[in-house]
Motif scaffolding. Structure first.
Motif, PDB file in Angstrom:
ATOM      1  N   THR A   1       0.814  -1.218   0.000  1.00  0.00           N
ATOM      2  CA  THR A   1       0.000   0.000   0.000  1.00  0.00           C
ATOM      3  C   THR A   1       0.845   1.263   0.000  1.00  0.00           C
ATOM      4  OG1 THR A   1      -0.183   0.133   2.417  1.00  0.00           O
ATOM      5  CG2 THR A   1      -1.837  -1.196   1.256  1.00  0.00           C
ATOM      6  N   SER A   2       2.159   1.137   0.107  1.00  0.00           N
ATOM      7  CA  SER A   2       3.034   2.311   0.104  1.00  0.00           C
ATOM      8  C   SER A   2       3.101   2.981  -1.260  1.00  0.00           C
ATOM      9  CB  SER A   2       4.435   1.926   0.557  1.00  0.00           C
ATOM     10  OG  SER A   2       4.964   0.912  -0.287  1.00  0.00           O
ATOM     11  N   ASP A   3       2.693   2.261  -2.308  1.00  0.00           N
ATOM     12  CA  ASP A   3       2.630   2.818  -3.663  1.00  0.00           C
ATOM     13  C   ASP A   3       3.949   3.458  -4.096  1.00  0.00           C
ATOM     14  OD1 ASP A   3      -0.008   1.966  -3.819  1.00  0.00           O
ATOM     15  OD2 ASP A   3      -0.825   3.878  -3.141  1.00  0.00           O
ATOM     16  N   LEU A   4       5.045   2.791  -3.756  1.00  0.00           N
ATOM     17  CA  LEU A   4       6.364   3.270  -4.165  1.00  0.00           C
ATOM     18  C   LEU A   4       6.559   3.116  -5.671  1.00  0.00           C
ATOM     19  CD1 LEU A   4       8.579   1.665  -1.399  1.00  0.00           C
ATOM     20  CD2 LEU A   4       8.509   4.102  -1.896  1.00  0.00           C
ATOM     21  N   PRO A   5       7.118   4.110  -6.339  1.00  0.00           N
ATOM     22  CA  PRO A   5       7.491   3.915  -7.748  1.00  0.00           C
ATOM     23  C   PRO A   5       8.447   2.736  -7.887  1.00  0.00           C
ATOM     24  CG  PRO A   5       7.603   6.240  -7.158  1.00  0.00           C
ATOM     25  CD  PRO A   5       7.395   5.480  -5.871  1.00  0.00           C
ATOM     26  N   THR A   6       8.277   1.972  -8.949  1.00  0.00           N
ATOM     27  CA  THR A   6       9.120   0.793  -9.178  1.00  0.00           C
ATOM     28  C   THR A   6      10.601   1.154  -9.219  1.00  0.00           C
ATOM     29  OG1 THR A   6       7.332  -0.253 -10.431  1.00  0.00           O
ATOM     30  CG2 THR A   6       9.544  -1.130 -10.742  1.00  0.00           C
ATOM     31  N   SER A   7      10.921   2.317  -9.765  1.00  0.00           N
ATOM     32  CA  SER A   7      12.327   2.725  -9.868  1.00  0.00           C
ATOM     33  C   SER A   7      12.961   2.872  -8.489  1.00  0.00           C
ATOM     34  CB  SER A   7      12.447   4.033 -10.641  1.00  0.00           C
ATOM     35  OG  SER A   7      11.723   5.078 -10.001  1.00  0.00           O
ATOM     36  N   TRP A   8      12.206   3.351  -7.503  1.00  0.00           N
ATOM     37  CA  TRP A   8      12.734   3.493  -6.144  1.00  0.00           C
ATOM     38  C   TRP A   8      12.947   2.124  -5.508  1.00  0.00           C
ATOM     39  CZ3 TRP A   8       9.359   7.921  -3.619  1.00  0.00           C
ATOM     40  CH2 TRP A   8       9.619   9.115  -4.299  1.00  0.00           C
ATOM     41  N   ILE A   9      11.990   1.226  -5.725  1.00  0.00           N
ATOM     42  CA  ILE A   9      12.109  -0.126  -5.166  1.00  0.00           C
ATOM     43  C   ILE A   9      13.395  -0.777  -5.648  1.00  0.00           C
ATOM     44  CG2 ILE A   9      11.074  -2.430  -5.136  1.00  0.00           C
ATOM     45  CD1 ILE A   9       8.336  -1.031  -5.433  1.00  0.00           C
TER      46      ILE A   9
ATOM     47  N   LEU B   1      -0.202  -6.937   0.217  1.00  0.00           N
ATOM     48  CA  LEU B   1      -1.507  -7.279   0.750  1.00  0.00           C
ATOM     49  C   LEU B   1      -2.238  -8.097  -0.304  1.00  0.00           C
ATOM     50  CD1 LEU B   1      -0.720  -4.706   2.538  1.00  0.00           C
ATOM     51  CD2 LEU B   1      -3.175  -4.514   2.940  1.00  0.00           C
ATOM     52  N   TYR B   2      -3.447  -8.535   0.030  1.00  0.00           N
ATOM     53  CA  TYR B   2      -4.233  -9.374  -0.872  1.00  0.00           C
ATOM     54  C   TYR B   2      -5.522  -8.675  -1.288  1.00  0.00           C
ATOM     55  CZ  TYR B   2      -1.225 -13.287   0.474  1.00  0.00           C
ATOM     56  OH  TYR B   2      -0.150 -14.114   0.692  1.00  0.00           O
ATOM     57  N   VAL B   3      -5.896  -8.911  -2.534  1.00  0.00           N
ATOM     58  CA  VAL B   3      -7.203  -8.528  -3.060  1.00  0.00           C
ATOM     59  C   VAL B   3      -7.985  -9.822  -3.235  1.00  0.00           C
ATOM     60  CG1 VAL B   3      -8.437  -7.460  -4.971  1.00  0.00           C
ATOM     61  CG2 VAL B   3      -6.242  -6.511  -4.215  1.00  0.00           C
ATOM     62  N   VAL B   4      -9.157  -9.914  -2.610  1.00  0.00           N
ATOM     63  CA  VAL B   4      -9.882 -11.185  -2.523  1.00  0.00           C
ATOM     64  C   VAL B   4     -11.211 -11.091  -3.275  1.00  0.00           C
ATOM     65  CG1 VAL B   4     -10.812 -12.948  -0.987  1.00  0.00           C
ATOM     66  CG2 VAL B   4      -8.830 -11.579  -0.263  1.00  0.00           C
ATOM     67  N   PHE B   5     -11.304 -11.861  -4.350  1.00  0.00           N
ATOM     68  CA  PHE B   5     -12.557 -12.016  -5.093  1.00  0.00           C
ATOM     69  C   PHE B   5     -13.108 -13.405  -4.788  1.00  0.00           C
ATOM     70  CE2 PHE B   5     -10.555  -8.705  -7.649  1.00  0.00           C
ATOM     71  CZ  PHE B   5     -11.617  -7.890  -7.991  1.00  0.00           C
ATOM     72  N   GLY B   6     -14.098 -13.469  -3.922  1.00  0.00           N
ATOM     73  CA  GLY B   6     -14.659 -14.776  -3.574  1.00  0.00           C
ATOM     74  C   GLY B   6     -13.616 -15.670  -2.942  1.00  0.00           C
ATOM     75  N   GLU B   7     -13.315 -16.783  -3.600  1.00  0.00           N
ATOM     76  CA  GLU B   7     -12.326 -17.731  -3.080  1.00  0.00           C
ATOM     77  C   GLU B   7     -10.925 -17.449  -3.618  1.00  0.00           C
ATOM     78  OE1 GLU B   7     -13.082 -20.073  -0.801  1.00  0.00           O
ATOM     79  OE2 GLU B   7     -15.076 -19.152  -0.809  1.00  0.00           O
ATOM     80  N   GLN B   8     -10.799 -16.449  -4.458  1.00  0.00           N
ATOM     81  CA  GLN B   8      -9.522 -16.158  -5.103  1.00  0.00           C
ATOM     82  C   GLN B   8      -8.810 -14.999  -4.407  1.00  0.00           C
ATOM     83  OE1 GLN B   8      -9.756 -14.605  -9.139  1.00  0.00           O
ATOM     84  NE2 GLN B   8      -7.871 -15.681  -9.732  1.00  0.00           N
ATOM     85  N   SER B   9      -7.614 -15.257  -3.883  1.00  0.00           N
ATOM     86  CA  SER B   9      -6.791 -14.225  -3.248  1.00  0.00           C
ATOM     87  C   SER B   9      -5.620 -13.891  -4.160  1.00  0.00           C
ATOM     88  CB  SER B   9      -6.273 -14.713  -1.893  1.00  0.00           C
ATOM     89  OG  SER B   9      -7.332 -14.865  -0.977  1.00  0.00           O
ATOM     90  N   LEU B  10      -5.492 -12.622  -4.503  1.00  0.00           N
ATOM     91  CA  LEU B  10      -4.463 -12.175  -5.433  1.00  0.00           C
ATOM     92  C   LEU B  10      -3.544 -11.172  -4.749  1.00  0.00           C
ATOM     93  CD1 LEU B  10      -6.860 -11.575  -8.465  1.00  0.00           C
ATOM     94  CD2 LEU B  10      -5.363 -13.549  -8.124  1.00  0.00           C
ATOM     95  N   LYS B  11      -2.244 -11.306  -4.973  1.00  0.00           N
ATOM     96  CA  LYS B  11      -1.271 -10.420  -4.352  1.00  0.00           C
ATOM     97  C   LYS B  11      -1.271  -9.063  -5.063  1.00  0.00           C
ATOM     98  CE  LYS B  11       1.802 -14.034  -2.620  1.00  0.00           C
ATOM     99  NZ  LYS B  11       3.168 -14.619  -2.649  1.00  0.00           N
ATOM    100  N   ASP B  12      -1.469  -8.022  -4.279  1.00  0.00           N
ATOM    101  CA  ASP B  12      -1.520  -6.651  -4.776  1.00  0.00           C
ATOM    102  C   ASP B  12      -0.226  -6.308  -5.510  1.00  0.00           C
ATOM    103  OD1 ASP B  12      -1.954  -3.931  -5.155  1.00  0.00           O
ATOM    104  OD2 ASP B  12      -1.675  -3.390  -3.049  1.00  0.00           O
ATOM    105  N   GLY B  13      -0.367  -5.911  -6.773  1.00  0.00           N
ATOM    106  CA  GLY B  13       0.787  -5.480  -7.557  1.00  0.00           C
ATOM    107  C   GLY B  13       1.547  -6.596  -8.226  1.00  0.00           C
ATOM    108  N   LEU B  14       1.356  -7.831  -7.785  1.00  0.00           N
ATOM    109  CA  LEU B  14       2.048  -8.967  -8.381  1.00  0.00           C
ATOM    110  C   LEU B  14       1.115  -9.807  -9.239  1.00  0.00           C
ATOM    111  CD1 LEU B  14       4.252 -10.181  -5.376  1.00  0.00           C
ATOM    112  CD2 LEU B  14       4.946  -8.770  -7.322  1.00  0.00           C
ATOM    113  N   GLU B  15      -0.082 -10.043  -8.752  1.00  0.00           N
ATOM    114  CA  GLU B  15      -1.032 -10.912  -9.445  1.00  0.00           C
ATOM    115  C   GLU B  15      -2.262 -10.161  -9.941  1.00  0.00           C
ATOM    116  OE1 GLU B  15       0.093 -14.958  -6.899  1.00  0.00           O
ATOM    117  OE2 GLU B  15      -1.656 -13.757  -6.325  1.00  0.00           O
TER     118      GLU B  15
END
Length: 283
Positions: free
Chosen positions: A11-19, A29-43
């Motif tokens: 959730t820090s929303d860092l620019p990729t270049s800084w990372i 963190l996770y974004v959850v649609f029903g039974e599906q949990s997706l990794k924020d920014g990765l999935e």
């Protein structure tokens, strides 16, 4: 002195270049649609998120990383002798901070410090960059934490929400507030205060009016600003973000950086959200 590895959550929303440049660890963190949990920014990306919401008509839930997620992220660095500083999403908004504390207790004392940002989105990035530069200058972990404790209460974060729909679907405003807001074209300016999101101003009328008020609120405090860094963060509002960035560059001496809000922030605020984050000079 041990190397200090800095971690934040997604959730820090860092620019990729800084990372990449500063080798910052991200625990999503996770974004959850029903039974599906997706990794924020990765999935899942914000574009994917909005498409799913449009198709399904309902918002996903969001979930904090588990203690096991933190342990998996931290272990390789502890094993190589590093100290870890994790700067967390506000404990008032998520279980992320508490789960990181639980994970830290699994390691020997003093190897991991968990710092509560009491903030969200790019406000966390402001603290991260203070920590990064202090570490590069040779500050100890204890000295960096002391610095962050001084800076934290000076962080200012405001953002314009274009629609109340996402706040309503996420349970952060009532159905009647959503209806009235839609009918009257009210766009709230949300302020982060003591770790929580609170309505600061409700602007009636065109979106540009609300964005202009957001910008003016910041410029009214330009003499109080720490001139190191201002961040303009947005969710699918690049044109507005560029306009705000240009005005801040014109009227301040700060470096003004654009950042894109991730899925968790977008889940609660919706598309066309734009925010300004900066630190005031410490008192």
């Amino acid at each position: 002195m041990p190397n200090i590895k800095i971690f934040v959550d997604s959730t820090s929303d860092l620019p990729t270049s800084w990372i990449e440049q500063f080798n910052i660890g991200i625990v999503p963190l996770y974004v959850v649609f029903g039974e599906q949990s997706l990794k924020d920014g990765l999935e899942i990306t914000p574009v994917d998120l909005y498409q799913k919401v449009s198709e399904n008509g309902t918002l996903p839930k969001t979930a904090a990383p588990s203690p096991a997620d933190f342990i998996a992220a931290f272990t390789p660095y502890i094993e190589q002798g590093d100290q870890i500083l994790f700067i967390s999403l506000s404990s008032e908004l998520s279980a992320t901070y508490q789960n990181a504390i639980i994970a830290a207790d699994d390691f020997p004392a003093d190897q991991i410090t968990v710092f509560d940002s009491l903030n969200l989105s790019s406000s966390i990035a402001l603290l991260v960059m203070k920590a990064v530069h202090a570490a590069e200058s040779g500050s100890s972990l204890e000295e960096i934490v002391t610095l962050l404790e001084v800076v934290r209460p000076e962080i200012e974060a405001e953002f314009v929400v274009d629609t109340l729909e996402y706040l309503y679907k996420g349970g952060r405003c009532s159905g009647m507030q959503n209806l009235i807001g839609s009918l009257l074209k009210i766009r709230p300016i949300i302020k982060v205060s003591e770790g929580k999101m609170t309505p600061s101003v409700r602007v009636r009328g065109k979106r540009e009016k609300a964005v202009d008020m957001l910008l003016q609120n910041a410029l009214n405090k330009k003499d109080l600003m720490d001139q190191d860094l201002i961040i303009v963060v947005h969710s699918l509002a690049e044109d507005d973000a560029l306009r705000v960035q240009a005005s801040l560059q014109q009227h301040t001496e700060a470096k003004v950086v654009l950042a894109t809000a991730g899925c968790v922030v977008s889940c609660h605020c919706g598309p066309q959200t734009i925010g300004i984050m900066y630190s005031k000079k410490p008192q």
